[in-house]
Enzyme design. Structure first.
Site, PDB file in Angstrom:
ATOM      1  N   CYS A 154       8.508  19.182   7.726  1.00 14.43           N
ATOM      2  CA  CYS A 154       9.609  19.663   8.585  1.00 14.43           C
ATOM      3  C   CYS A 154      10.755  20.286   7.785  1.00 14.43           C
ATOM      4  CB  CYS A 154      10.123  18.532   9.465  1.00 14.43           C
ATOM      5  SG  CYS A 154       8.880  17.962  10.629  1.00 14.43           S
ATOM      6  N   HIS A 193      17.426  20.159  11.282  1.00 17.51           N
ATOM      7  CA  HIS A 193      16.045  20.081  11.779  1.00 17.51           C
ATOM      8  C   HIS A 193      16.063  19.247  13.055  1.00 17.51           C
ATOM      9  CE1 HIS A 193      11.960  19.065  12.409  1.00 17.51           C
ATOM     10  NE2 HIS A 193      12.083  17.830  11.954  1.00 17.51           N
ATOM     11  N   ASN A 204      10.336  18.356  18.776  1.00 14.30           N
ATOM     12  CA  ASN A 204      10.351  18.561  17.324  1.00 14.30           C
ATOM     13  C   ASN A 204       9.235  19.550  16.980  1.00 14.30           C
ATOM     14  OD1 ASN A 204       9.895  18.369  14.565  1.00 14.30           O
ATOM     15  ND2 ASN A 204      10.275  16.159  14.466  1.00 14.30           N
TER      16      ASN A 204
HETATM   17  O1  UT7 Z   1      10.354  15.562  11.865  1.00  8.55           O
HETATM   18  C1  UT7 Z   1      10.095  14.740  10.778  1.00  8.55           C
HETATM   19  C2  UT7 Z   1      10.936  13.561  10.807  1.00  8.55           C
HETATM   20  N1  UT7 Z   1      10.645  12.736  11.974  1.00  8.55           N
HETATM   21  C3  UT7 Z   1      11.606  12.019  12.477  1.00  8.55           C
HETATM   22  O2  UT7 Z   1      12.714  12.105  12.022  1.00  8.55           O
HETATM   23  C4  UT7 Z   1      11.280  11.023  13.567  1.00  8.55           C
HETATM   24  C5  UT7 Z   1      11.988   9.738  13.255  1.00  8.55           C
HETATM   25  N2  UT7 Z   1      11.749   8.613  14.177  1.00  8.55           N
HETATM   26  C6  UT7 Z   1      12.095   8.633  15.487  1.00  8.55           C
HETATM   27  O3  UT7 Z   1      12.543   9.640  16.015  1.00  8.55           O
HETATM   28  C7  UT7 Z   1      11.992   7.338  16.254  1.00  8.55           C
HETATM   29  O4  UT7 Z   1      11.700   6.285  15.362  1.00  8.55           O
HETATM   30  C8  UT7 Z   1      10.930   7.367  17.373  1.00  8.55           C
HETATM   31  C9  UT7 Z   1      11.368   8.295  18.496  1.00  8.55           C
HETATM   32  C10 UT7 Z   1       9.594   7.823  16.808  1.00  8.55           C
HETATM   33  C11 UT7 Z   1      10.761   5.980  17.983  1.00  8.55           C
HETATM   34  O5  UT7 Z   1      12.018   5.494  18.455  1.00  8.55           O
HETATM   35  P1  UT7 Z   1      12.512   4.028  18.056  1.00  8.55           P
HETATM   36  O6  UT7 Z   1      13.797   3.831  18.739  1.00  8.55           O
HETATM   37  O7  UT7 Z   1      12.511   3.956  16.548  1.00  8.55           O
HETATM   38  O8  UT7 Z   1      11.430   3.117  18.706  1.00  8.55           O
HETATM   39  P2  UT7 Z   1      10.454   2.032  17.999  1.00  8.55           P
HETATM   40  O9  UT7 Z   1       9.375   2.727  17.240  1.00  8.55           O
HETATM   41  O10 UT7 Z   1      11.276   1.002  17.282  1.00  8.55           O
HETATM   42  O11 UT7 Z   1       9.834   1.336  19.261  1.00  8.55           O
HETATM   43  C12 UT7 Z   1      10.631   0.524  20.136  1.00  8.55           C
HETATM   44  C13 UT7 Z   1       9.747   0.037  21.268  1.00  8.55           C
HETATM   45  C14 UT7 Z   1       8.429  -0.571  20.774  1.00  8.55           C
HETATM   46  O12 UT7 Z   1       8.095  -1.638  21.635  1.00  8.55           O
HETATM   47  P3  UT7 Z   1       8.413  -3.160  21.225  1.00  8.55           P
HETATM   48  O13 UT7 Z   1       7.650  -3.407  19.956  1.00  8.55           O
HETATM   49  O14 UT7 Z   1       9.898  -3.242  21.045  1.00  8.55           O
HETATM   50  O15 UT7 Z   1       7.898  -3.949  22.408  1.00  8.55           O
HETATM   51  C15 UT7 Z   1       7.424   0.538  20.949  1.00  8.55           C
HETATM   52  O16 UT7 Z   1       6.108   0.064  21.126  1.00  8.55           O
HETATM   53  O17 UT7 Z   1       9.356   1.138  22.083  1.00  8.55           O
HETATM   54  C16 UT7 Z   1       7.928   1.197  22.192  1.00  8.55           C
HETATM   55  N3  UT7 Z   1       7.541   2.601  22.296  1.00  8.55           N
HETATM   56  C17 UT7 Z   1       7.540   3.272  23.469  1.00  8.55           C
HETATM   57  N4  UT7 Z   1       7.840   2.881  24.711  1.00  8.55           N
HETATM   58  C18 UT7 Z   1       7.758   3.793  25.694  1.00  8.55           C
HETATM   59  C19 UT7 Z   1       7.171   3.451  21.304  1.00  8.55           C
HETATM   60  N5  UT7 Z   1       6.907   4.680  21.818  1.00  8.55           N
HETATM   61  C20 UT7 Z   1       7.133   4.561  23.157  1.00  8.55           C
HETATM   62  C21 UT7 Z   1       7.046   5.486  24.218  1.00  8.55           C
HETATM   63  N6  UT7 Z   1       7.361   5.041  25.457  1.00  8.55           N
HETATM   64  N7  UT7 Z   1       6.679   6.751  24.032  1.00  8.55           N
END
Ligand code: UT7
Length: 368
Positions: free
Chosen positions: A125, A267, A297
């Site tokens: 990215c 980005h 993204n």
């Molecule tokens: O472009 C290159 C660089 N990329 C980035 O910069 C992306 C960086 N990361 C992110 O943008 C975020 O970490 C994400 C959007 C990918 C995820 O958001 P988060 O707030 O970090 O969520 P998480 O991974 O900590 O997940 C929180 C909860 C989990 O459930 P539990 O374990 O708390 O029960 C996940 O299983 O949300 C759950 N979850 C979802 N729930 C509904 C993960 N994806 C989803 C989803 N819908 N799509």
């Protein structure tokens, strides 16, 4: 950064003279995704700010988007600089059409530019900022007077459509710029730069299969290894820290204060990341250009797409000072400064949206 062209004592810079963005016509909304994944619009909007993204049709590849964006950027360069001639084509992408060869020569040929230098840059990215630095280097070295740089990615071809964590984030698209040799003080000049990497964290963002590492092992790769994998939370933390550090390093090299920045163009990874970086830098959020809401993204395409969107909406004006900052797999990061040029006319962006048929994102085979 003030570069001096080989064999000359005059300072030379890459100067922006053409710009365009392009997305495929198929739009996928959060509601579309919620019909086939365990997710919902509220979660996606709250955690990422994304409302919709565009994806390619089956059979479309990264070069197809790159050619559309490239053609429009050349037309923009013709309108603003009187010529659409270029001596080099650089394609920044993580989703090359093939493992071998690079995508840029095919894009150049389809644009009627067969014979010019053409190569790919893969900094995930951060690819567009690395591409800007590469293009500026070609110009400073006297290798090229004019460079077409295209950031293009089709993440829908490598993300597992059943992976809710990643399928919600990524979209497909391409953005392109034309850079010409000019003076560091003129509007459109690109630089100073800051580029960095930390390969110790390469496993945070990876498609494990398809390269020489996996091919040298016996047995077929697993479904998981054939798809894009990201440890989102850890990437998030690195992204905020590295983007803020890189932005500061670039401003300090140029002797700019944060108040000198009219528009911060990060980005477009996730709205929360963009706002956190802006807050960390002490930059009002209104000065942060965001486009992630409507395209997701788009990898190496995200900064030029955000620029094209802002330019079409006339929210960036001639003489405005821009700070571009990116972060991606590798890990890689980078920033550069840009003073906005006067574009005589600007192409409309993006392509008209066509609602997706159901299922919204048919399972496509991951690239080997
Ligand atoms: O472009 C290159 C660089 N990329 C980035 O910069 C992306 C960086 N990361 C992110 O943008 C975020 O970490 C994400 C959007 C990918 C995820 O958001 P988060 O707030 O970090 O969520 P998480 O991974 O900590 O997940 C929180 C909860 C989990 O459930 P539990 O374990 O708390 O029960 C996940 O299983 O949300 C759950 N979850 C979802 N729930 C509904 C993960 N994806 C989803 C989803 N819908 N799509």
């Amino acid at each position: 950064m003030s570069l001096t062209a080989a064999g000359s004592s005059a300072p030379v810079a890459a100067v922006l003279c053409g710009l365009a963005g392009w997305v495929p016509s198929r739009v996928v909304t959060n509601e579309d995704l919620a019909r086939r994944l365990d997710t919902d619009d509220a979660w996606i909007r709250t955690r990422t700010g994304i409302r919709q993204r565009y994806v390619v049709e089956p059979g479309q590849a990264t070069s197809d988007l790159a050619v559309e964006a490239g053609r429009r950027a050349l037309a923009s360069a013709l309108a603003s600089s009187g010529t659409d001639r270029v001596d080099a084509v650089v394609v920044a992408t993580t989703t090359a059409d093939h493992t071998c060869p690079a995508t840029a020569p095919a894009v150049a040929a389809r644009l009627g530019l067969a014979g010019v230098a053409a190569f790919d840059v893969n900094a995930v990215c951060t690819g567009f900022v690395y591409g800007l630095a590469s293009a500026a280097g070609l110009i400073a070295a006297g290798v090229a007077d004019r460079v077409l740089l295209i950031g293009a990615d089709t993440y829908s071809t490598i993300v597992d459509p059943l992976d809710r964590a990643n399928a919600i984030i990524f979209g497909d698209g391409a953005g392109a710029v034309v850079l010409r040799a000019g003076h560091p003080d003129e509007p459109g000049a690109v630089g100073h730069f800051d580029l960095g990497s930390d390969g110790a964290h390469e496993d945070l963002i990876m498609v494990a299969a398809g390269g020489s590492r996996q091919r040298s092992l016996p047995g077929a790769p697993s479904r998981q290894d054939r798809h894009f994998a990201m440890r989102g939370k850890e990437v998030y933390r690195h992204a905020v820290t590295r983007m803020a550090e890189s932005a500061r390093a670039t401003l300090s090299r140029a002797g700019w204060k944060i108040d000198d920045v009219d528009h911060f163009v990060p980005h477009q990874a996730n709205l929360r990341i963009l706002h956190s970086v802006a807050d960390d830098l002490g930059l009002p959020r209104e000065r942060c250009v965001t486009h992630v809401e409507s395209v997701g993204n788009t990898g190496a395409a995200s900064i030029p797409l955000a620029l094209a969107d802002a330019a079409a909406g006339r929210t960036i004006g001639p003489g405005d000072r821009l700070l571009l900052t990116a972060f991606g797999g590798g890990l890689t990061w980078g920033s550069c400064l840009l003073t906005w040029p006067a574009f005589p006319e600007f192409p409309a962006f993006p392509a008209p949206a066509r609602p997706a048929a159901q299922p919204t994102q048919p399972a496509q085979p991951a690239r080997p």
